[in-house]
Design a protein around this motif. Structure first.
Motif, PDB file in Angstrom:
ATOM      1  N   UNK A 187       1.182  -1.138  -0.236  1.00 35.76           N
ATOM      2  CA  UNK A 187      -0.265   0.097  -0.039  1.00 35.76           C
ATOM      3  C   UNK A 187       0.820   1.325   0.170  1.00 35.76           C
ATOM      4  N   UNK A 188       1.820   1.179   0.797  1.00 40.97           N
ATOM      5  CA  UNK A 188       2.684   2.334   0.864  1.00 40.97           C
ATOM      6  C   UNK A 188       3.512   2.648  -0.586  1.00 40.97           C
ATOM      7  N   UNK A 189       4.038   1.665  -1.091  1.00 38.37           N
ATOM      8  CA  UNK A 189       4.690   1.804  -2.286  1.00 38.37           C
ATOM      9  C   UNK A 189       3.463   2.377  -3.403  1.00 38.37           C
ATOM     10  N   UNK A 190       2.399   1.685  -3.444  1.00 41.13           N
ATOM     11  CA  UNK A 190       1.479   2.294  -4.286  1.00 41.13           C
ATOM     12  C   UNK A 190       0.949   3.638  -4.037  1.00 41.13           C
ATOM     13  N   UNK A 191       0.883   4.095  -2.967  1.00 40.92           N
ATOM     14  CA  UNK A 191       0.472   5.345  -2.527  1.00 40.92           C
ATOM     15  C   UNK A 191       1.607   6.326  -2.921  1.00 40.92           C
ATOM     16  N   UNK A 192       2.749   6.030  -2.422  1.00 41.43           N
ATOM     17  CA  UNK A 192       3.876   7.205  -2.903  1.00 41.43           C
ATOM     18  C   UNK A 192       4.076   7.085  -4.412  1.00 41.43           C
TER      19      UNK A 192
ATOM     20  N   UNK B 101      11.950   3.145  -1.310  1.00 39.40           N
ATOM     21  CA  UNK B 101      12.886   3.687  -2.195  1.00 39.40           C
ATOM     22  C   UNK B 101      12.656   2.916  -3.513  1.00 39.40           C
ATOM     23  N   UNK B 102      11.767   1.869  -3.426  1.00 39.13           N
ATOM     24  CA  UNK B 102      11.362   1.276  -4.717  1.00 39.13           C
ATOM     25  C   UNK B 102       9.775   1.788  -4.916  1.00 39.13           C
ATOM     26  N   UNK B 103       9.506   2.848  -4.492  1.00 36.74           N
ATOM     27  CA  UNK B 103       8.074   3.464  -4.715  1.00 36.74           C
ATOM     28  C   UNK B 103       7.884   4.377  -5.860  1.00 36.74           C
ATOM     29  N   UNK B 104       8.966   5.253  -6.073  1.00 31.53           N
ATOM     30  CA  UNK B 104       8.710   6.288  -7.230  1.00 31.53           C
ATOM     31  C   UNK B 104       8.816   5.392  -8.602  1.00 31.53           C
ATOM     32  N   UNK B 105       7.838   5.947  -9.672  1.00 35.76           N
ATOM     33  CA  UNK B 105       7.867   5.289 -10.893  1.00 35.76           C
ATOM     34  C   UNK B 105       9.088   5.711 -11.868  1.00 35.76           C
ATOM     35  N   UNK B 106       9.450   4.636 -12.521  1.00 30.10           N
ATOM     36  CA  UNK B 106      10.328   4.707 -13.540  1.00 30.10           C
ATOM     37  C   UNK B 106       9.716   5.277 -14.801  1.00 30.10           C
ATOM     38  N   UNK B 107       8.642   4.682 -15.194  1.00 28.78           N
ATOM     39  CA  UNK B 107       8.026   4.677 -16.569  1.00 28.78           C
ATOM     40  C   UNK B 107       6.473   4.404 -16.456  1.00 28.78           C
ATOM     41  N   UNK B 108       6.162   4.790 -17.670  1.00 26.68           N
ATOM     42  CA  UNK B 108       4.562   4.733 -17.693  1.00 26.68           C
ATOM     43  C   UNK B 108       4.041   3.238 -17.516  1.00 26.68           C
ATOM     44  N   UNK B 109       4.927   2.227 -17.898  1.00 21.43           N
ATOM     45  CA  UNK B 109       4.525   0.965 -17.699  1.00 21.43           C
ATOM     46  C   UNK B 109       4.193   0.599 -16.161  1.00 21.43           C
ATOM     47  N   UNK B 110       5.139   1.208 -15.385  1.00 22.06           N
ATOM     48  CA  UNK B 110       4.912   0.865 -13.878  1.00 22.06           C
ATOM     49  C   UNK B 110       3.801   1.637 -13.339  1.00 22.06           C
ATOM     50  N   UNK B 111       3.530   2.965 -13.776  1.00 27.01           N
ATOM     51  CA  UNK B 111       2.403   3.704 -13.551  1.00 27.01           C
ATOM     52  C   UNK B 111       1.078   2.890 -13.917  1.00 27.01           C
TER      53      UNK B 111
END
Ligand SMILES: CCCCCCCC/C=C\CCCCCCCC(=O)NCC(=O)O
Length: 572
Positions: free
Chosen positions: A370-375, A431-441
């Motif tokens: 949840x924390x990863x998805x939220x951030x 630290x793994x939460x922020x998105x690298x690309x639109x695929x991850x988003x």
């Protein structure tokens, strides 16, 4: 080879020199703006003081001693004039401001609006609207004509709104009188309340501690008795955390229950992390009364914003005699709250059981995810929108840690997260939460949707109406702690991710026994726990609330459970 290294270093030096030079010029300009804005605030406060002084001292103190319900009654009966209520609250808010630095502007037109309303009321055929003449405080980011919505950015000072938002129009139609704007943290993305334009707002119970954020000015003002009713906004806990830190009550409704057309946000364009405005007050009763009238008349907002469904106040949900089934937890499995917060949940559980409700254990699933998805979904561009805005501004020192985190490129964060997981596993997760690309988003959005389904399914399995849990991980900490203990919003941000209605009601204060338990039993296994423990030491007497939450369009059930706890705690 050496040649290229030298060229590279020179290039980097030139870039840094250029960047610093530009920042220096921006800083110099912005510092002048800050100076001017603070001088204007002093003048604005003096004008409000002048208006307040027009009211006889004894009458002012009597009006100031009335609670929401009493003042509402006196205004309806014509025993108190609207202009008297405004002047009394100018006075009370100035006192609160002198104590906590909560106000960014008094809305001086409030006096004229009140006089016009008093004039209309002289006509015997005039029907007073239900909230006739009650002064209303507003979080600074809410759009009110003639006033700035800076969100703590100096660059946005002196850009006043040219119209009221639909909601403010609605509140005025119901008779409310906006009389001041209250302070926020820079960017709104923090649960403290400091910015370079207006400075730091302090907790009315202890100035070394924060009033919370981002609707912190509201919390401080209400907690210090300077307003009976205020409006905040909440995308991760910004209504609920200040309520918990300052002993107030408030609710963040699910997104669709208010109009949003023309409204601003901390980060525009972040679907699925749902923000909403929400009322804050000294008690639940006032929240109920406000929402009963706003939602009772929601067509006003739906007619002007077709995306706001005309869902009316549901009195049968609120007043139902049917006993509730409540799922509770004291620890979400991500961040163990300090002892007073756990005790508050057990006390609230007992109050609900005494009222005949069934309260059973509930476990919110997969909080690290949840924390990863939220951030990921809140900083959907890796934090770039906010970062770019902050870099063009004076940077607020109390949120420096999170600014630095946003500056680290996402791929570097990812790389460092693996060794980090070995020494500080929870930080590794973030630290793994922020998105690298639109695929991850896209994947994150899909995951949020399935998490919502999973949560609803779990509640349905146990036939639960409402969830009871802590409001936060600690009582109000020192001003710099929120930016360092970023992960401490898990109890509130969960319900933004789910888009549930969620509210906070005060239950107790930190006791000596809580302090002893903290010292002897509270974990110190990582930096966040160590900081939380040290921030909570010495917090004896600080307010502690509990949180209640229910799926969208069931806010009335949340309010009912909050109100029942309030009656059990206060006897009124
Ligand atoms: C290495 C870690 C990377 C993560 C970096 C994240 C930086 C912090 C980002 C967001 C913090 C969010 C805190 C939210 C607190 C409550 C905010 C709120 O409700 N605001 C109200 C509003 O926006 O209207």
């Amino acid at each position: 080879m050496l040649f290229y290294v030298v060229i590279l270093l020179l290039g980097a030096l030139a870039y840094y020199y250029n960047f610093e030079n530009k920042r220096k010029k921006i800083r110099e300009h912005l510092e002048v703006v800050v100076q001017r804005r603070r001088e204007d605030l002093l003048k604005n406060v003096e004008l409000a003081r002048k208006s307040a002084k027009k009211l006889d001292e004894q009458r002012r103190d009597w009006i100031g001693s009335l609670d929401f319900e009493q003042l509402k009654g006196e205004l309806q009966r014509g025993h108190v004039k609207c202009v008297e209520a405004v002047r009394a609250y100018f006075h009370k808010a100035i006192l609160a401001h002198e104590k906590t630095n909560a106000i960014t502007s008094f809305v001086l037109e409030a006096e004229q609006q009140a006089e016009e309303m008093d004039e209309k009321a002289k006509d015997p055929s005039f029907v007073k609207p239900p909230l006739f003449g009650i002064p209303l405080s507003l979080k600074e980011c809410l759009k009110i004509k003639g006033y700035d919505q800076t969100r703590g950015f100096v660059q946005d000072a002196y850009k006043p709104a040219t119209s009221d938002s639909i909601q403010i129009e609605h509140y005025k139609k119901l008779g409310l009188i906006p009389f001041c704007q209250t302070n926020v943290p820079q960017s709104l993305l923090s649960y403290n309340c400091s910015n370079p334009l207006f400075g730091t707002t302090t907790n009315p119970y202890d100035p070394t501690r924060t009033c919370g954020g981002s609707s912190g000015g509201e919390g401080a003002l209400i907690g210090a008795g300077g307003s009976l009713l205020g409006i905040g906004t909440d995308v991760g806990g910004s209504v609920r955390i200040p309520c918990h830190f300052t002993g107030a009550a408030g609710i963040k409704p699910s997104k669709m229950r208010f109009a949003h057309r023309g409204g601003g946000a901390s980060v525009p364009g972040k679907p699925l992390i749902d923000a909403n405005d929400g009322p804050m007050a000294a008690d639940v009763k006032t929240n109920v009364e406000f929402l009963r009238h706003v939602w009772g008349d929601i067509d006003f907002q739906s007619d002007r914003d077709p995306y706001c469904p005309p869902v009316h106040w549901n009195e049968s949900l609120y007043s139902s005699e049917k006993k509730l089934r409540v799922g509770y937890y004291v620890d979400d499995g991500w961040f163990t709250p300090t002892p007073a917060l756990q005790r508050a949940v057990f006390e609230a559980k007992r109050h609900l059981e005494n009222a005949g409700h069934t309260v059973i254990p509930f476990h919110p699933p997969r909080l690290p995810k949840v924390m990863q998805l939220y951030y990921r979904a809140v900083c959907l561009d890796g934090g770039q929108y906010v970062l770019q805005k902050i870099l063009k501004d004076l940077i607020e020192p109390t949120i420096r840690v999170q600014v630095v985190l946003w500056m680290i490129p996402v791929w570097v964060q990812r790389l460092l997260s693996y060794p980090m997981e070995l020494v500080f596993p929870r930080m590794g997760v973030l630290m793994q939460s922020l998105t690298r690309d639109t695929f991850e988003l896209r994947e994150a959005y899909a995951d949020i949707e399935s998490y919502r389904e999973e949560f609803v399914e779990l509640m349905m399995q146990d036939n639960l109406d409402v969830i009871l849990c802590p409001s936060s991980v600690m009582p109000a900490p020192q001003h710099d702690v929120p930016s360092k203990v970023l992960a401490g919003i898990s109890y509130t941000c969960l319900f933004n991710l789910l888009d549930y209605g969620a509210g906070v009601v005060p239950v107790t204060t930190v006791s000596k026994a809580d302090e002893e338990k903290l010292i002897n039993e509270y974990p110190e296994t990582d930096k966040w726990y160590q900081m939380t423990k040290s921030a909570t030491r010495g917090a004896i007497g600080m307010p502690v609330g509990v949180q209640l939450a229910a799926p969208p369009f069931r806010e009335e059930i949340v309010l009912r459970a909050m109100r029942e706890i309030e009656i059990a705690v206060t006897g009124k």
